[in-house]
Design a protein around this motif. Structure first.
Motif, PDB file in Angstrom:
ATOM      1  N   LEU A  54       0.826  -1.212   0.000  1.00 40.33           N
ATOM      2  CA  LEU A  54       0.000   0.000   0.000  1.00 40.33           C
ATOM      3  C   LEU A  54       0.859   1.261   0.000  1.00 40.33           C
ATOM      4  O   LEU A  54       0.558   2.225  -0.715  1.00 40.33           O
ATOM      5  CB  LEU A  54      -0.957   0.001   1.192  1.00 40.33           C
ATOM      6  N   TYR A  55       1.918   1.280   0.801  1.00 39.33           N
ATOM      7  CA  TYR A  55       2.811   2.441   0.819  1.00 39.33           C
ATOM      8  C   TYR A  55       3.469   2.641  -0.544  1.00 39.33           C
ATOM      9  O   TYR A  55       3.608   3.776  -1.018  1.00 39.33           O
ATOM     10  CB  TYR A  55       3.890   2.290   1.896  1.00 39.33           C
ATOM     11  N   THR A  56       3.876   1.556  -1.180  1.00 41.69           N
ATOM     12  CA  THR A  56       4.489   1.658  -2.508  1.00 41.69           C
ATOM     13  C   THR A  56       3.491   2.211  -3.514  1.00 41.69           C
ATOM     14  O   THR A  56       3.809   3.119  -4.297  1.00 41.69           O
ATOM     15  CB  THR A  56       5.004   0.274  -2.959  1.00 41.69           C
ATOM     16  N   SER A  57       2.278   1.692  -3.474  1.00 45.74           N
ATOM     17  CA  SER A  57       1.237   2.122  -4.404  1.00 45.74           C
ATOM     18  C   SER A  57       0.885   3.597  -4.219  1.00 45.74           C
ATOM     19  O   SER A  57       0.807   4.358  -5.185  1.00 45.74           O
ATOM     20  CB  SER A  57      -0.003   1.243  -4.216  1.00 45.74           C
ATOM     21  N   MET A  58       0.684   4.011  -2.959  1.00 46.68           N
ATOM     22  CA  MET A  58       0.318   5.417  -2.741  1.00 46.68           C
ATOM     23  C   MET A  58       1.484   6.342  -3.052  1.00 46.68           C
ATOM     24  O   MET A  58       1.282   7.443  -3.564  1.00 46.68           O
ATOM     25  CB  MET A  58      -0.237   5.640  -1.333  1.00 46.68           C
ATOM     26  N   GLY A  59       2.698   5.897  -2.782  1.00 42.67           N
ATOM     27  CA  GLY A  59       3.867   6.717  -3.102  1.00 42.67           C
ATOM     28  C   GLY A  59       4.017   6.918  -4.599  1.00 42.67           C
ATOM     29  O   GLY A  59       4.253   8.035  -5.073  1.00 42.67           O
ATOM     30  N   TYR A  60       3.865   5.831  -5.352  1.00 41.99           N
ATOM     31  CA  TYR A  60       3.951   5.944  -6.804  1.00 41.99           C
ATOM     32  C   TYR A  60       2.812   6.804  -7.348  1.00 41.99           C
ATOM     33  O   TYR A  60       3.007   7.608  -8.260  1.00 41.99           O
ATOM     34  CB  TYR A  60       3.943   4.555  -7.459  1.00 41.99           C
ATOM     35  N   SER A  61       1.634   6.659  -6.770  1.00 44.09           N
ATOM     36  CA  SER A  61       0.494   7.498  -7.169  1.00 44.09           C
ATOM     37  C   SER A  61       0.815   8.975  -6.984  1.00 44.09           C
ATOM     38  O   SER A  61       0.487   9.797  -7.843  1.00 44.09           O
ATOM     39  CB  SER A  61      -0.745   7.153  -6.334  1.00 44.09           C
ATOM     40  N   SER A  62       1.430   9.303  -5.853  1.00 39.46           N
ATOM     41  CA  SER A  62       1.758  10.712  -5.603  1.00 39.46           C
ATOM     42  C   SER A  62       2.756  11.224  -6.632  1.00 39.46           C
ATOM     43  O   SER A  62       2.692  12.372  -7.057  1.00 39.46           O
ATOM     44  CB  SER A  62       2.285  10.914  -4.176  1.00 39.46           C
ATOM     45  N   TYR A  63       3.675  10.350  -7.041  1.00 33.80           N
ATOM     46  CA  TYR A  63       4.622  10.732  -8.094  1.00 33.80           C
ATOM     47  C   TYR A  63       3.882  11.039  -9.398  1.00 33.80           C
ATOM     48  O   TYR A  63       4.185  12.030 -10.069  1.00 33.80           O
ATOM     49  CB  TYR A  63       5.661   9.631  -8.327  1.00 33.80           C
ATOM     50  N   LEU A  64       2.908  10.191  -9.758  1.00 35.12           N
ATOM     51  CA  LEU A  64       2.151  10.413 -10.996  1.00 35.12           C
ATOM     52  C   LEU A  64       1.432  11.764 -10.971  1.00 35.12           C
ATOM     53  O   LEU A  64       1.415  12.483 -11.974  1.00 35.12           O
ATOM     54  CB  LEU A  64       1.132   9.286 -11.205  1.00 35.12           C
ATOM     55  N   VAL A  65       0.852  12.103  -9.833  1.00 37.05           N
ATOM     56  CA  VAL A  65       0.150  13.385  -9.706  1.00 37.05           C
ATOM     57  C   VAL A  65       1.142  14.540  -9.758  1.00 37.05           C
ATOM     58  O   VAL A  65       0.920  15.529 -10.460  1.00 37.05           O
ATOM     59  CB  VAL A  65      -0.700  13.415  -8.406  1.00 37.05           C
ATOM     60  N   TRP A  66       2.227  14.413  -9.029  1.00 41.06           N
ATOM     61  CA  TRP A  66       3.272  15.451  -9.032  1.00 41.06           C
ATOM     62  C   TRP A  66       3.784  15.689 -10.452  1.00 41.06           C
ATOM     63  O   TRP A  66       3.906  16.832 -10.897  1.00 41.06           O
ATOM     64  CB  TRP A  66       4.406  15.000  -8.108  1.00 41.06           C
ATOM     65  N   LYS A  67       4.062  14.613 -11.170  1.00 45.90           N
ATOM     66  CA  LYS A  67       4.569  14.714 -12.540  1.00 45.90           C
ATOM     67  C   LYS A  67       3.519  15.360 -13.452  1.00 45.90           C
ATOM     68  O   LYS A  67       3.844  16.237 -14.250  1.00 45.90           O
ATOM     69  CB  LYS A  67       4.937  13.324 -13.045  1.00 45.90           C
ATOM     70  N   GLU A  68       2.278  14.928 -13.320  1.00 41.24           N
ATOM     71  CA  GLU A  68       1.198  15.451 -14.157  1.00 41.24           C
ATOM     72  C   GLU A  68       0.997  16.950 -13.941  1.00 41.24           C
ATOM     73  O   GLU A  68       0.670  17.683 -14.873  1.00 41.24           O
ATOM     74  CB  GLU A  68      -0.102  14.705 -13.832  1.00 41.24           C
ATOM     75  N   LYS A  75      -0.934  24.508  -8.832  1.00 43.33           N
ATOM     76  CA  LYS A  75      -2.000  23.533  -9.060  1.00 43.33           C
ATOM     77  C   LYS A  75      -1.859  22.307  -8.156  1.00 43.33           C
ATOM     78  O   LYS A  75      -2.824  21.587  -7.939  1.00 43.33           O
ATOM     79  CB  LYS A  75      -2.006  23.066 -10.519  1.00 43.33           C
ATOM     80  N   ALA A  76      -0.661  22.064  -7.654  1.00 48.66           N
ATOM     81  CA  ALA A  76      -0.398  20.870  -6.847  1.00 48.66           C
ATOM     82  C   ALA A  76      -0.690  21.069  -5.363  1.00 48.66           C
ATOM     83  O   ALA A  76      -0.702  20.103  -4.606  1.00 48.66           O
ATOM     84  CB  ALA A  76       1.053  20.438  -7.027  1.00 48.66           C
ATOM     85  N   VAL A  77      -0.930  22.292  -4.941  1.00 48.22           N
ATOM     86  CA  VAL A  77      -1.080  22.576  -3.512  1.00 48.22           C
ATOM     87  C   VAL A  77      -2.177  21.728  -2.874  1.00 48.22           C
ATOM     88  O   VAL A  77      -1.946  21.056  -1.863  1.00 48.22           O
ATOM     89  CB  VAL A  77      -1.327  24.084  -3.257  1.00 48.22           C
ATOM     90  N   VAL A  78      -3.367  21.725  -3.437  1.00 51.58           N
ATOM     91  CA  VAL A  78      -4.475  20.984  -2.825  1.00 51.58           C
ATOM     92  C   VAL A  78      -4.291  19.476  -2.960  1.00 51.58           C
ATOM     93  O   VAL A  78      -4.316  18.761  -1.953  1.00 51.58           O
ATOM     94  CB  VAL A  78      -5.844  21.456  -3.369  1.00 51.58           C
ATOM     95  N   PRO A  79      -4.091  18.939  -4.175  1.00 50.31           N
ATOM     96  CA  PRO A  79      -3.989  17.481  -4.266  1.00 50.31           C
ATOM     97  C   PRO A  79      -2.803  16.884  -3.507  1.00 50.31           C
ATOM     98  O   PRO A  79      -2.940  15.845  -2.850  1.00 50.31           O
ATOM     99  CB  PRO A  79      -3.889  17.192  -5.757  1.00 50.31           C
ATOM    100  N   LEU A  80      -1.655  17.535  -3.563  1.00 50.91           N
ATOM    101  CA  LEU A  80      -0.502  17.009  -2.830  1.00 50.91           C
ATOM    102  C   LEU A  80      -0.558  17.397  -1.352  1.00 50.91           C
ATOM    103  O   LEU A  80      -0.023  16.687  -0.497  1.00 50.91           O
ATOM    104  CB  LEU A  80       0.806  17.440  -3.486  1.00 50.91           C
TER     105      LEU A  80
END
Length: 163
Positions: A54-68, A75-80
């Motif tokens: 779960l930690y790996t999955s959520m960490g990678y997810s955060s990377y995808l959002v950060w990159k996007e 734009k990243a303030v709220v989601p991140l």
């Protein structure tokens, strides 16, 4: 570098997990094993690998959002920010539940706040990167189970549980 960003974001959630596991390992045989738990409680050996995934999955997810969103942009303030908030709550739960043995007051409340913030994070990510949002679904399912388990353990151990 893309690889460094991917690795850094993916490993970040594990930092709190590693620290929390030190508390957990100490308290399982001393305190947690003495608690009455429901028949559907997963065996102790399941928790570490599930949390690792779960930690790996959520960490990678955060990377995808950060990159996007182009990094730590406006734009990243709220989601991140939501992600950081749920991660901080996640990390806080272990010392509260296992370290201070607060099953209801802070333990359950912290877990419910984590679940709510993780759900808000996932919802905010859905419009940014659907893969990132979908990768959070197992985490939300596990948090729901963990919240129910925390509640059940508190209810079944009220005489010995701290509030």
């Amino acid at each position: 570098c893309v690889i460094q960003g991917t690795v850094g974001f993916t490993l970040l959630p594990h930092a709190g997990g590693v620290l929390g596991s030190k508390i957990t390992r100490k308290e399982i045989p001393v305190w947690y094993e003495s608690l009455q738990k429901p028949s559907w409680c997963p065996p102790n050996c399941v928790f570490a690998p599930v949390w690792g995934a779960l930690y790996t999955s959520m960490g990678y997810s955060s990377y995808l959002v950060w990159k996007e969103l182009g990094g730590f942009s406006e734009k990243a303030v709220v989601p991140l920010g939501l992600y950081a908030g749920q991660l901080a709550l996640n990390w806080a739960w272990t010392p509260i539940f296992f370290g201070h043995m607060l099953l209801k007051s802070f333990g359950l409340v912290t877990l419910l706040l984590t679940t709510g913030t993780a759900a808000a994070t996932t919802a905010s990510w859905y419009h940014i990167n659907r893969t990132a949002a979908y990768l959070m679904v197992p985490y939300l399912a596990w948090l729901t189970m963990a919240s129910t388990l925390n509640y059940r353990i508190w209810k079944d151990n009220q005489k010995s549980a701290q509030h």
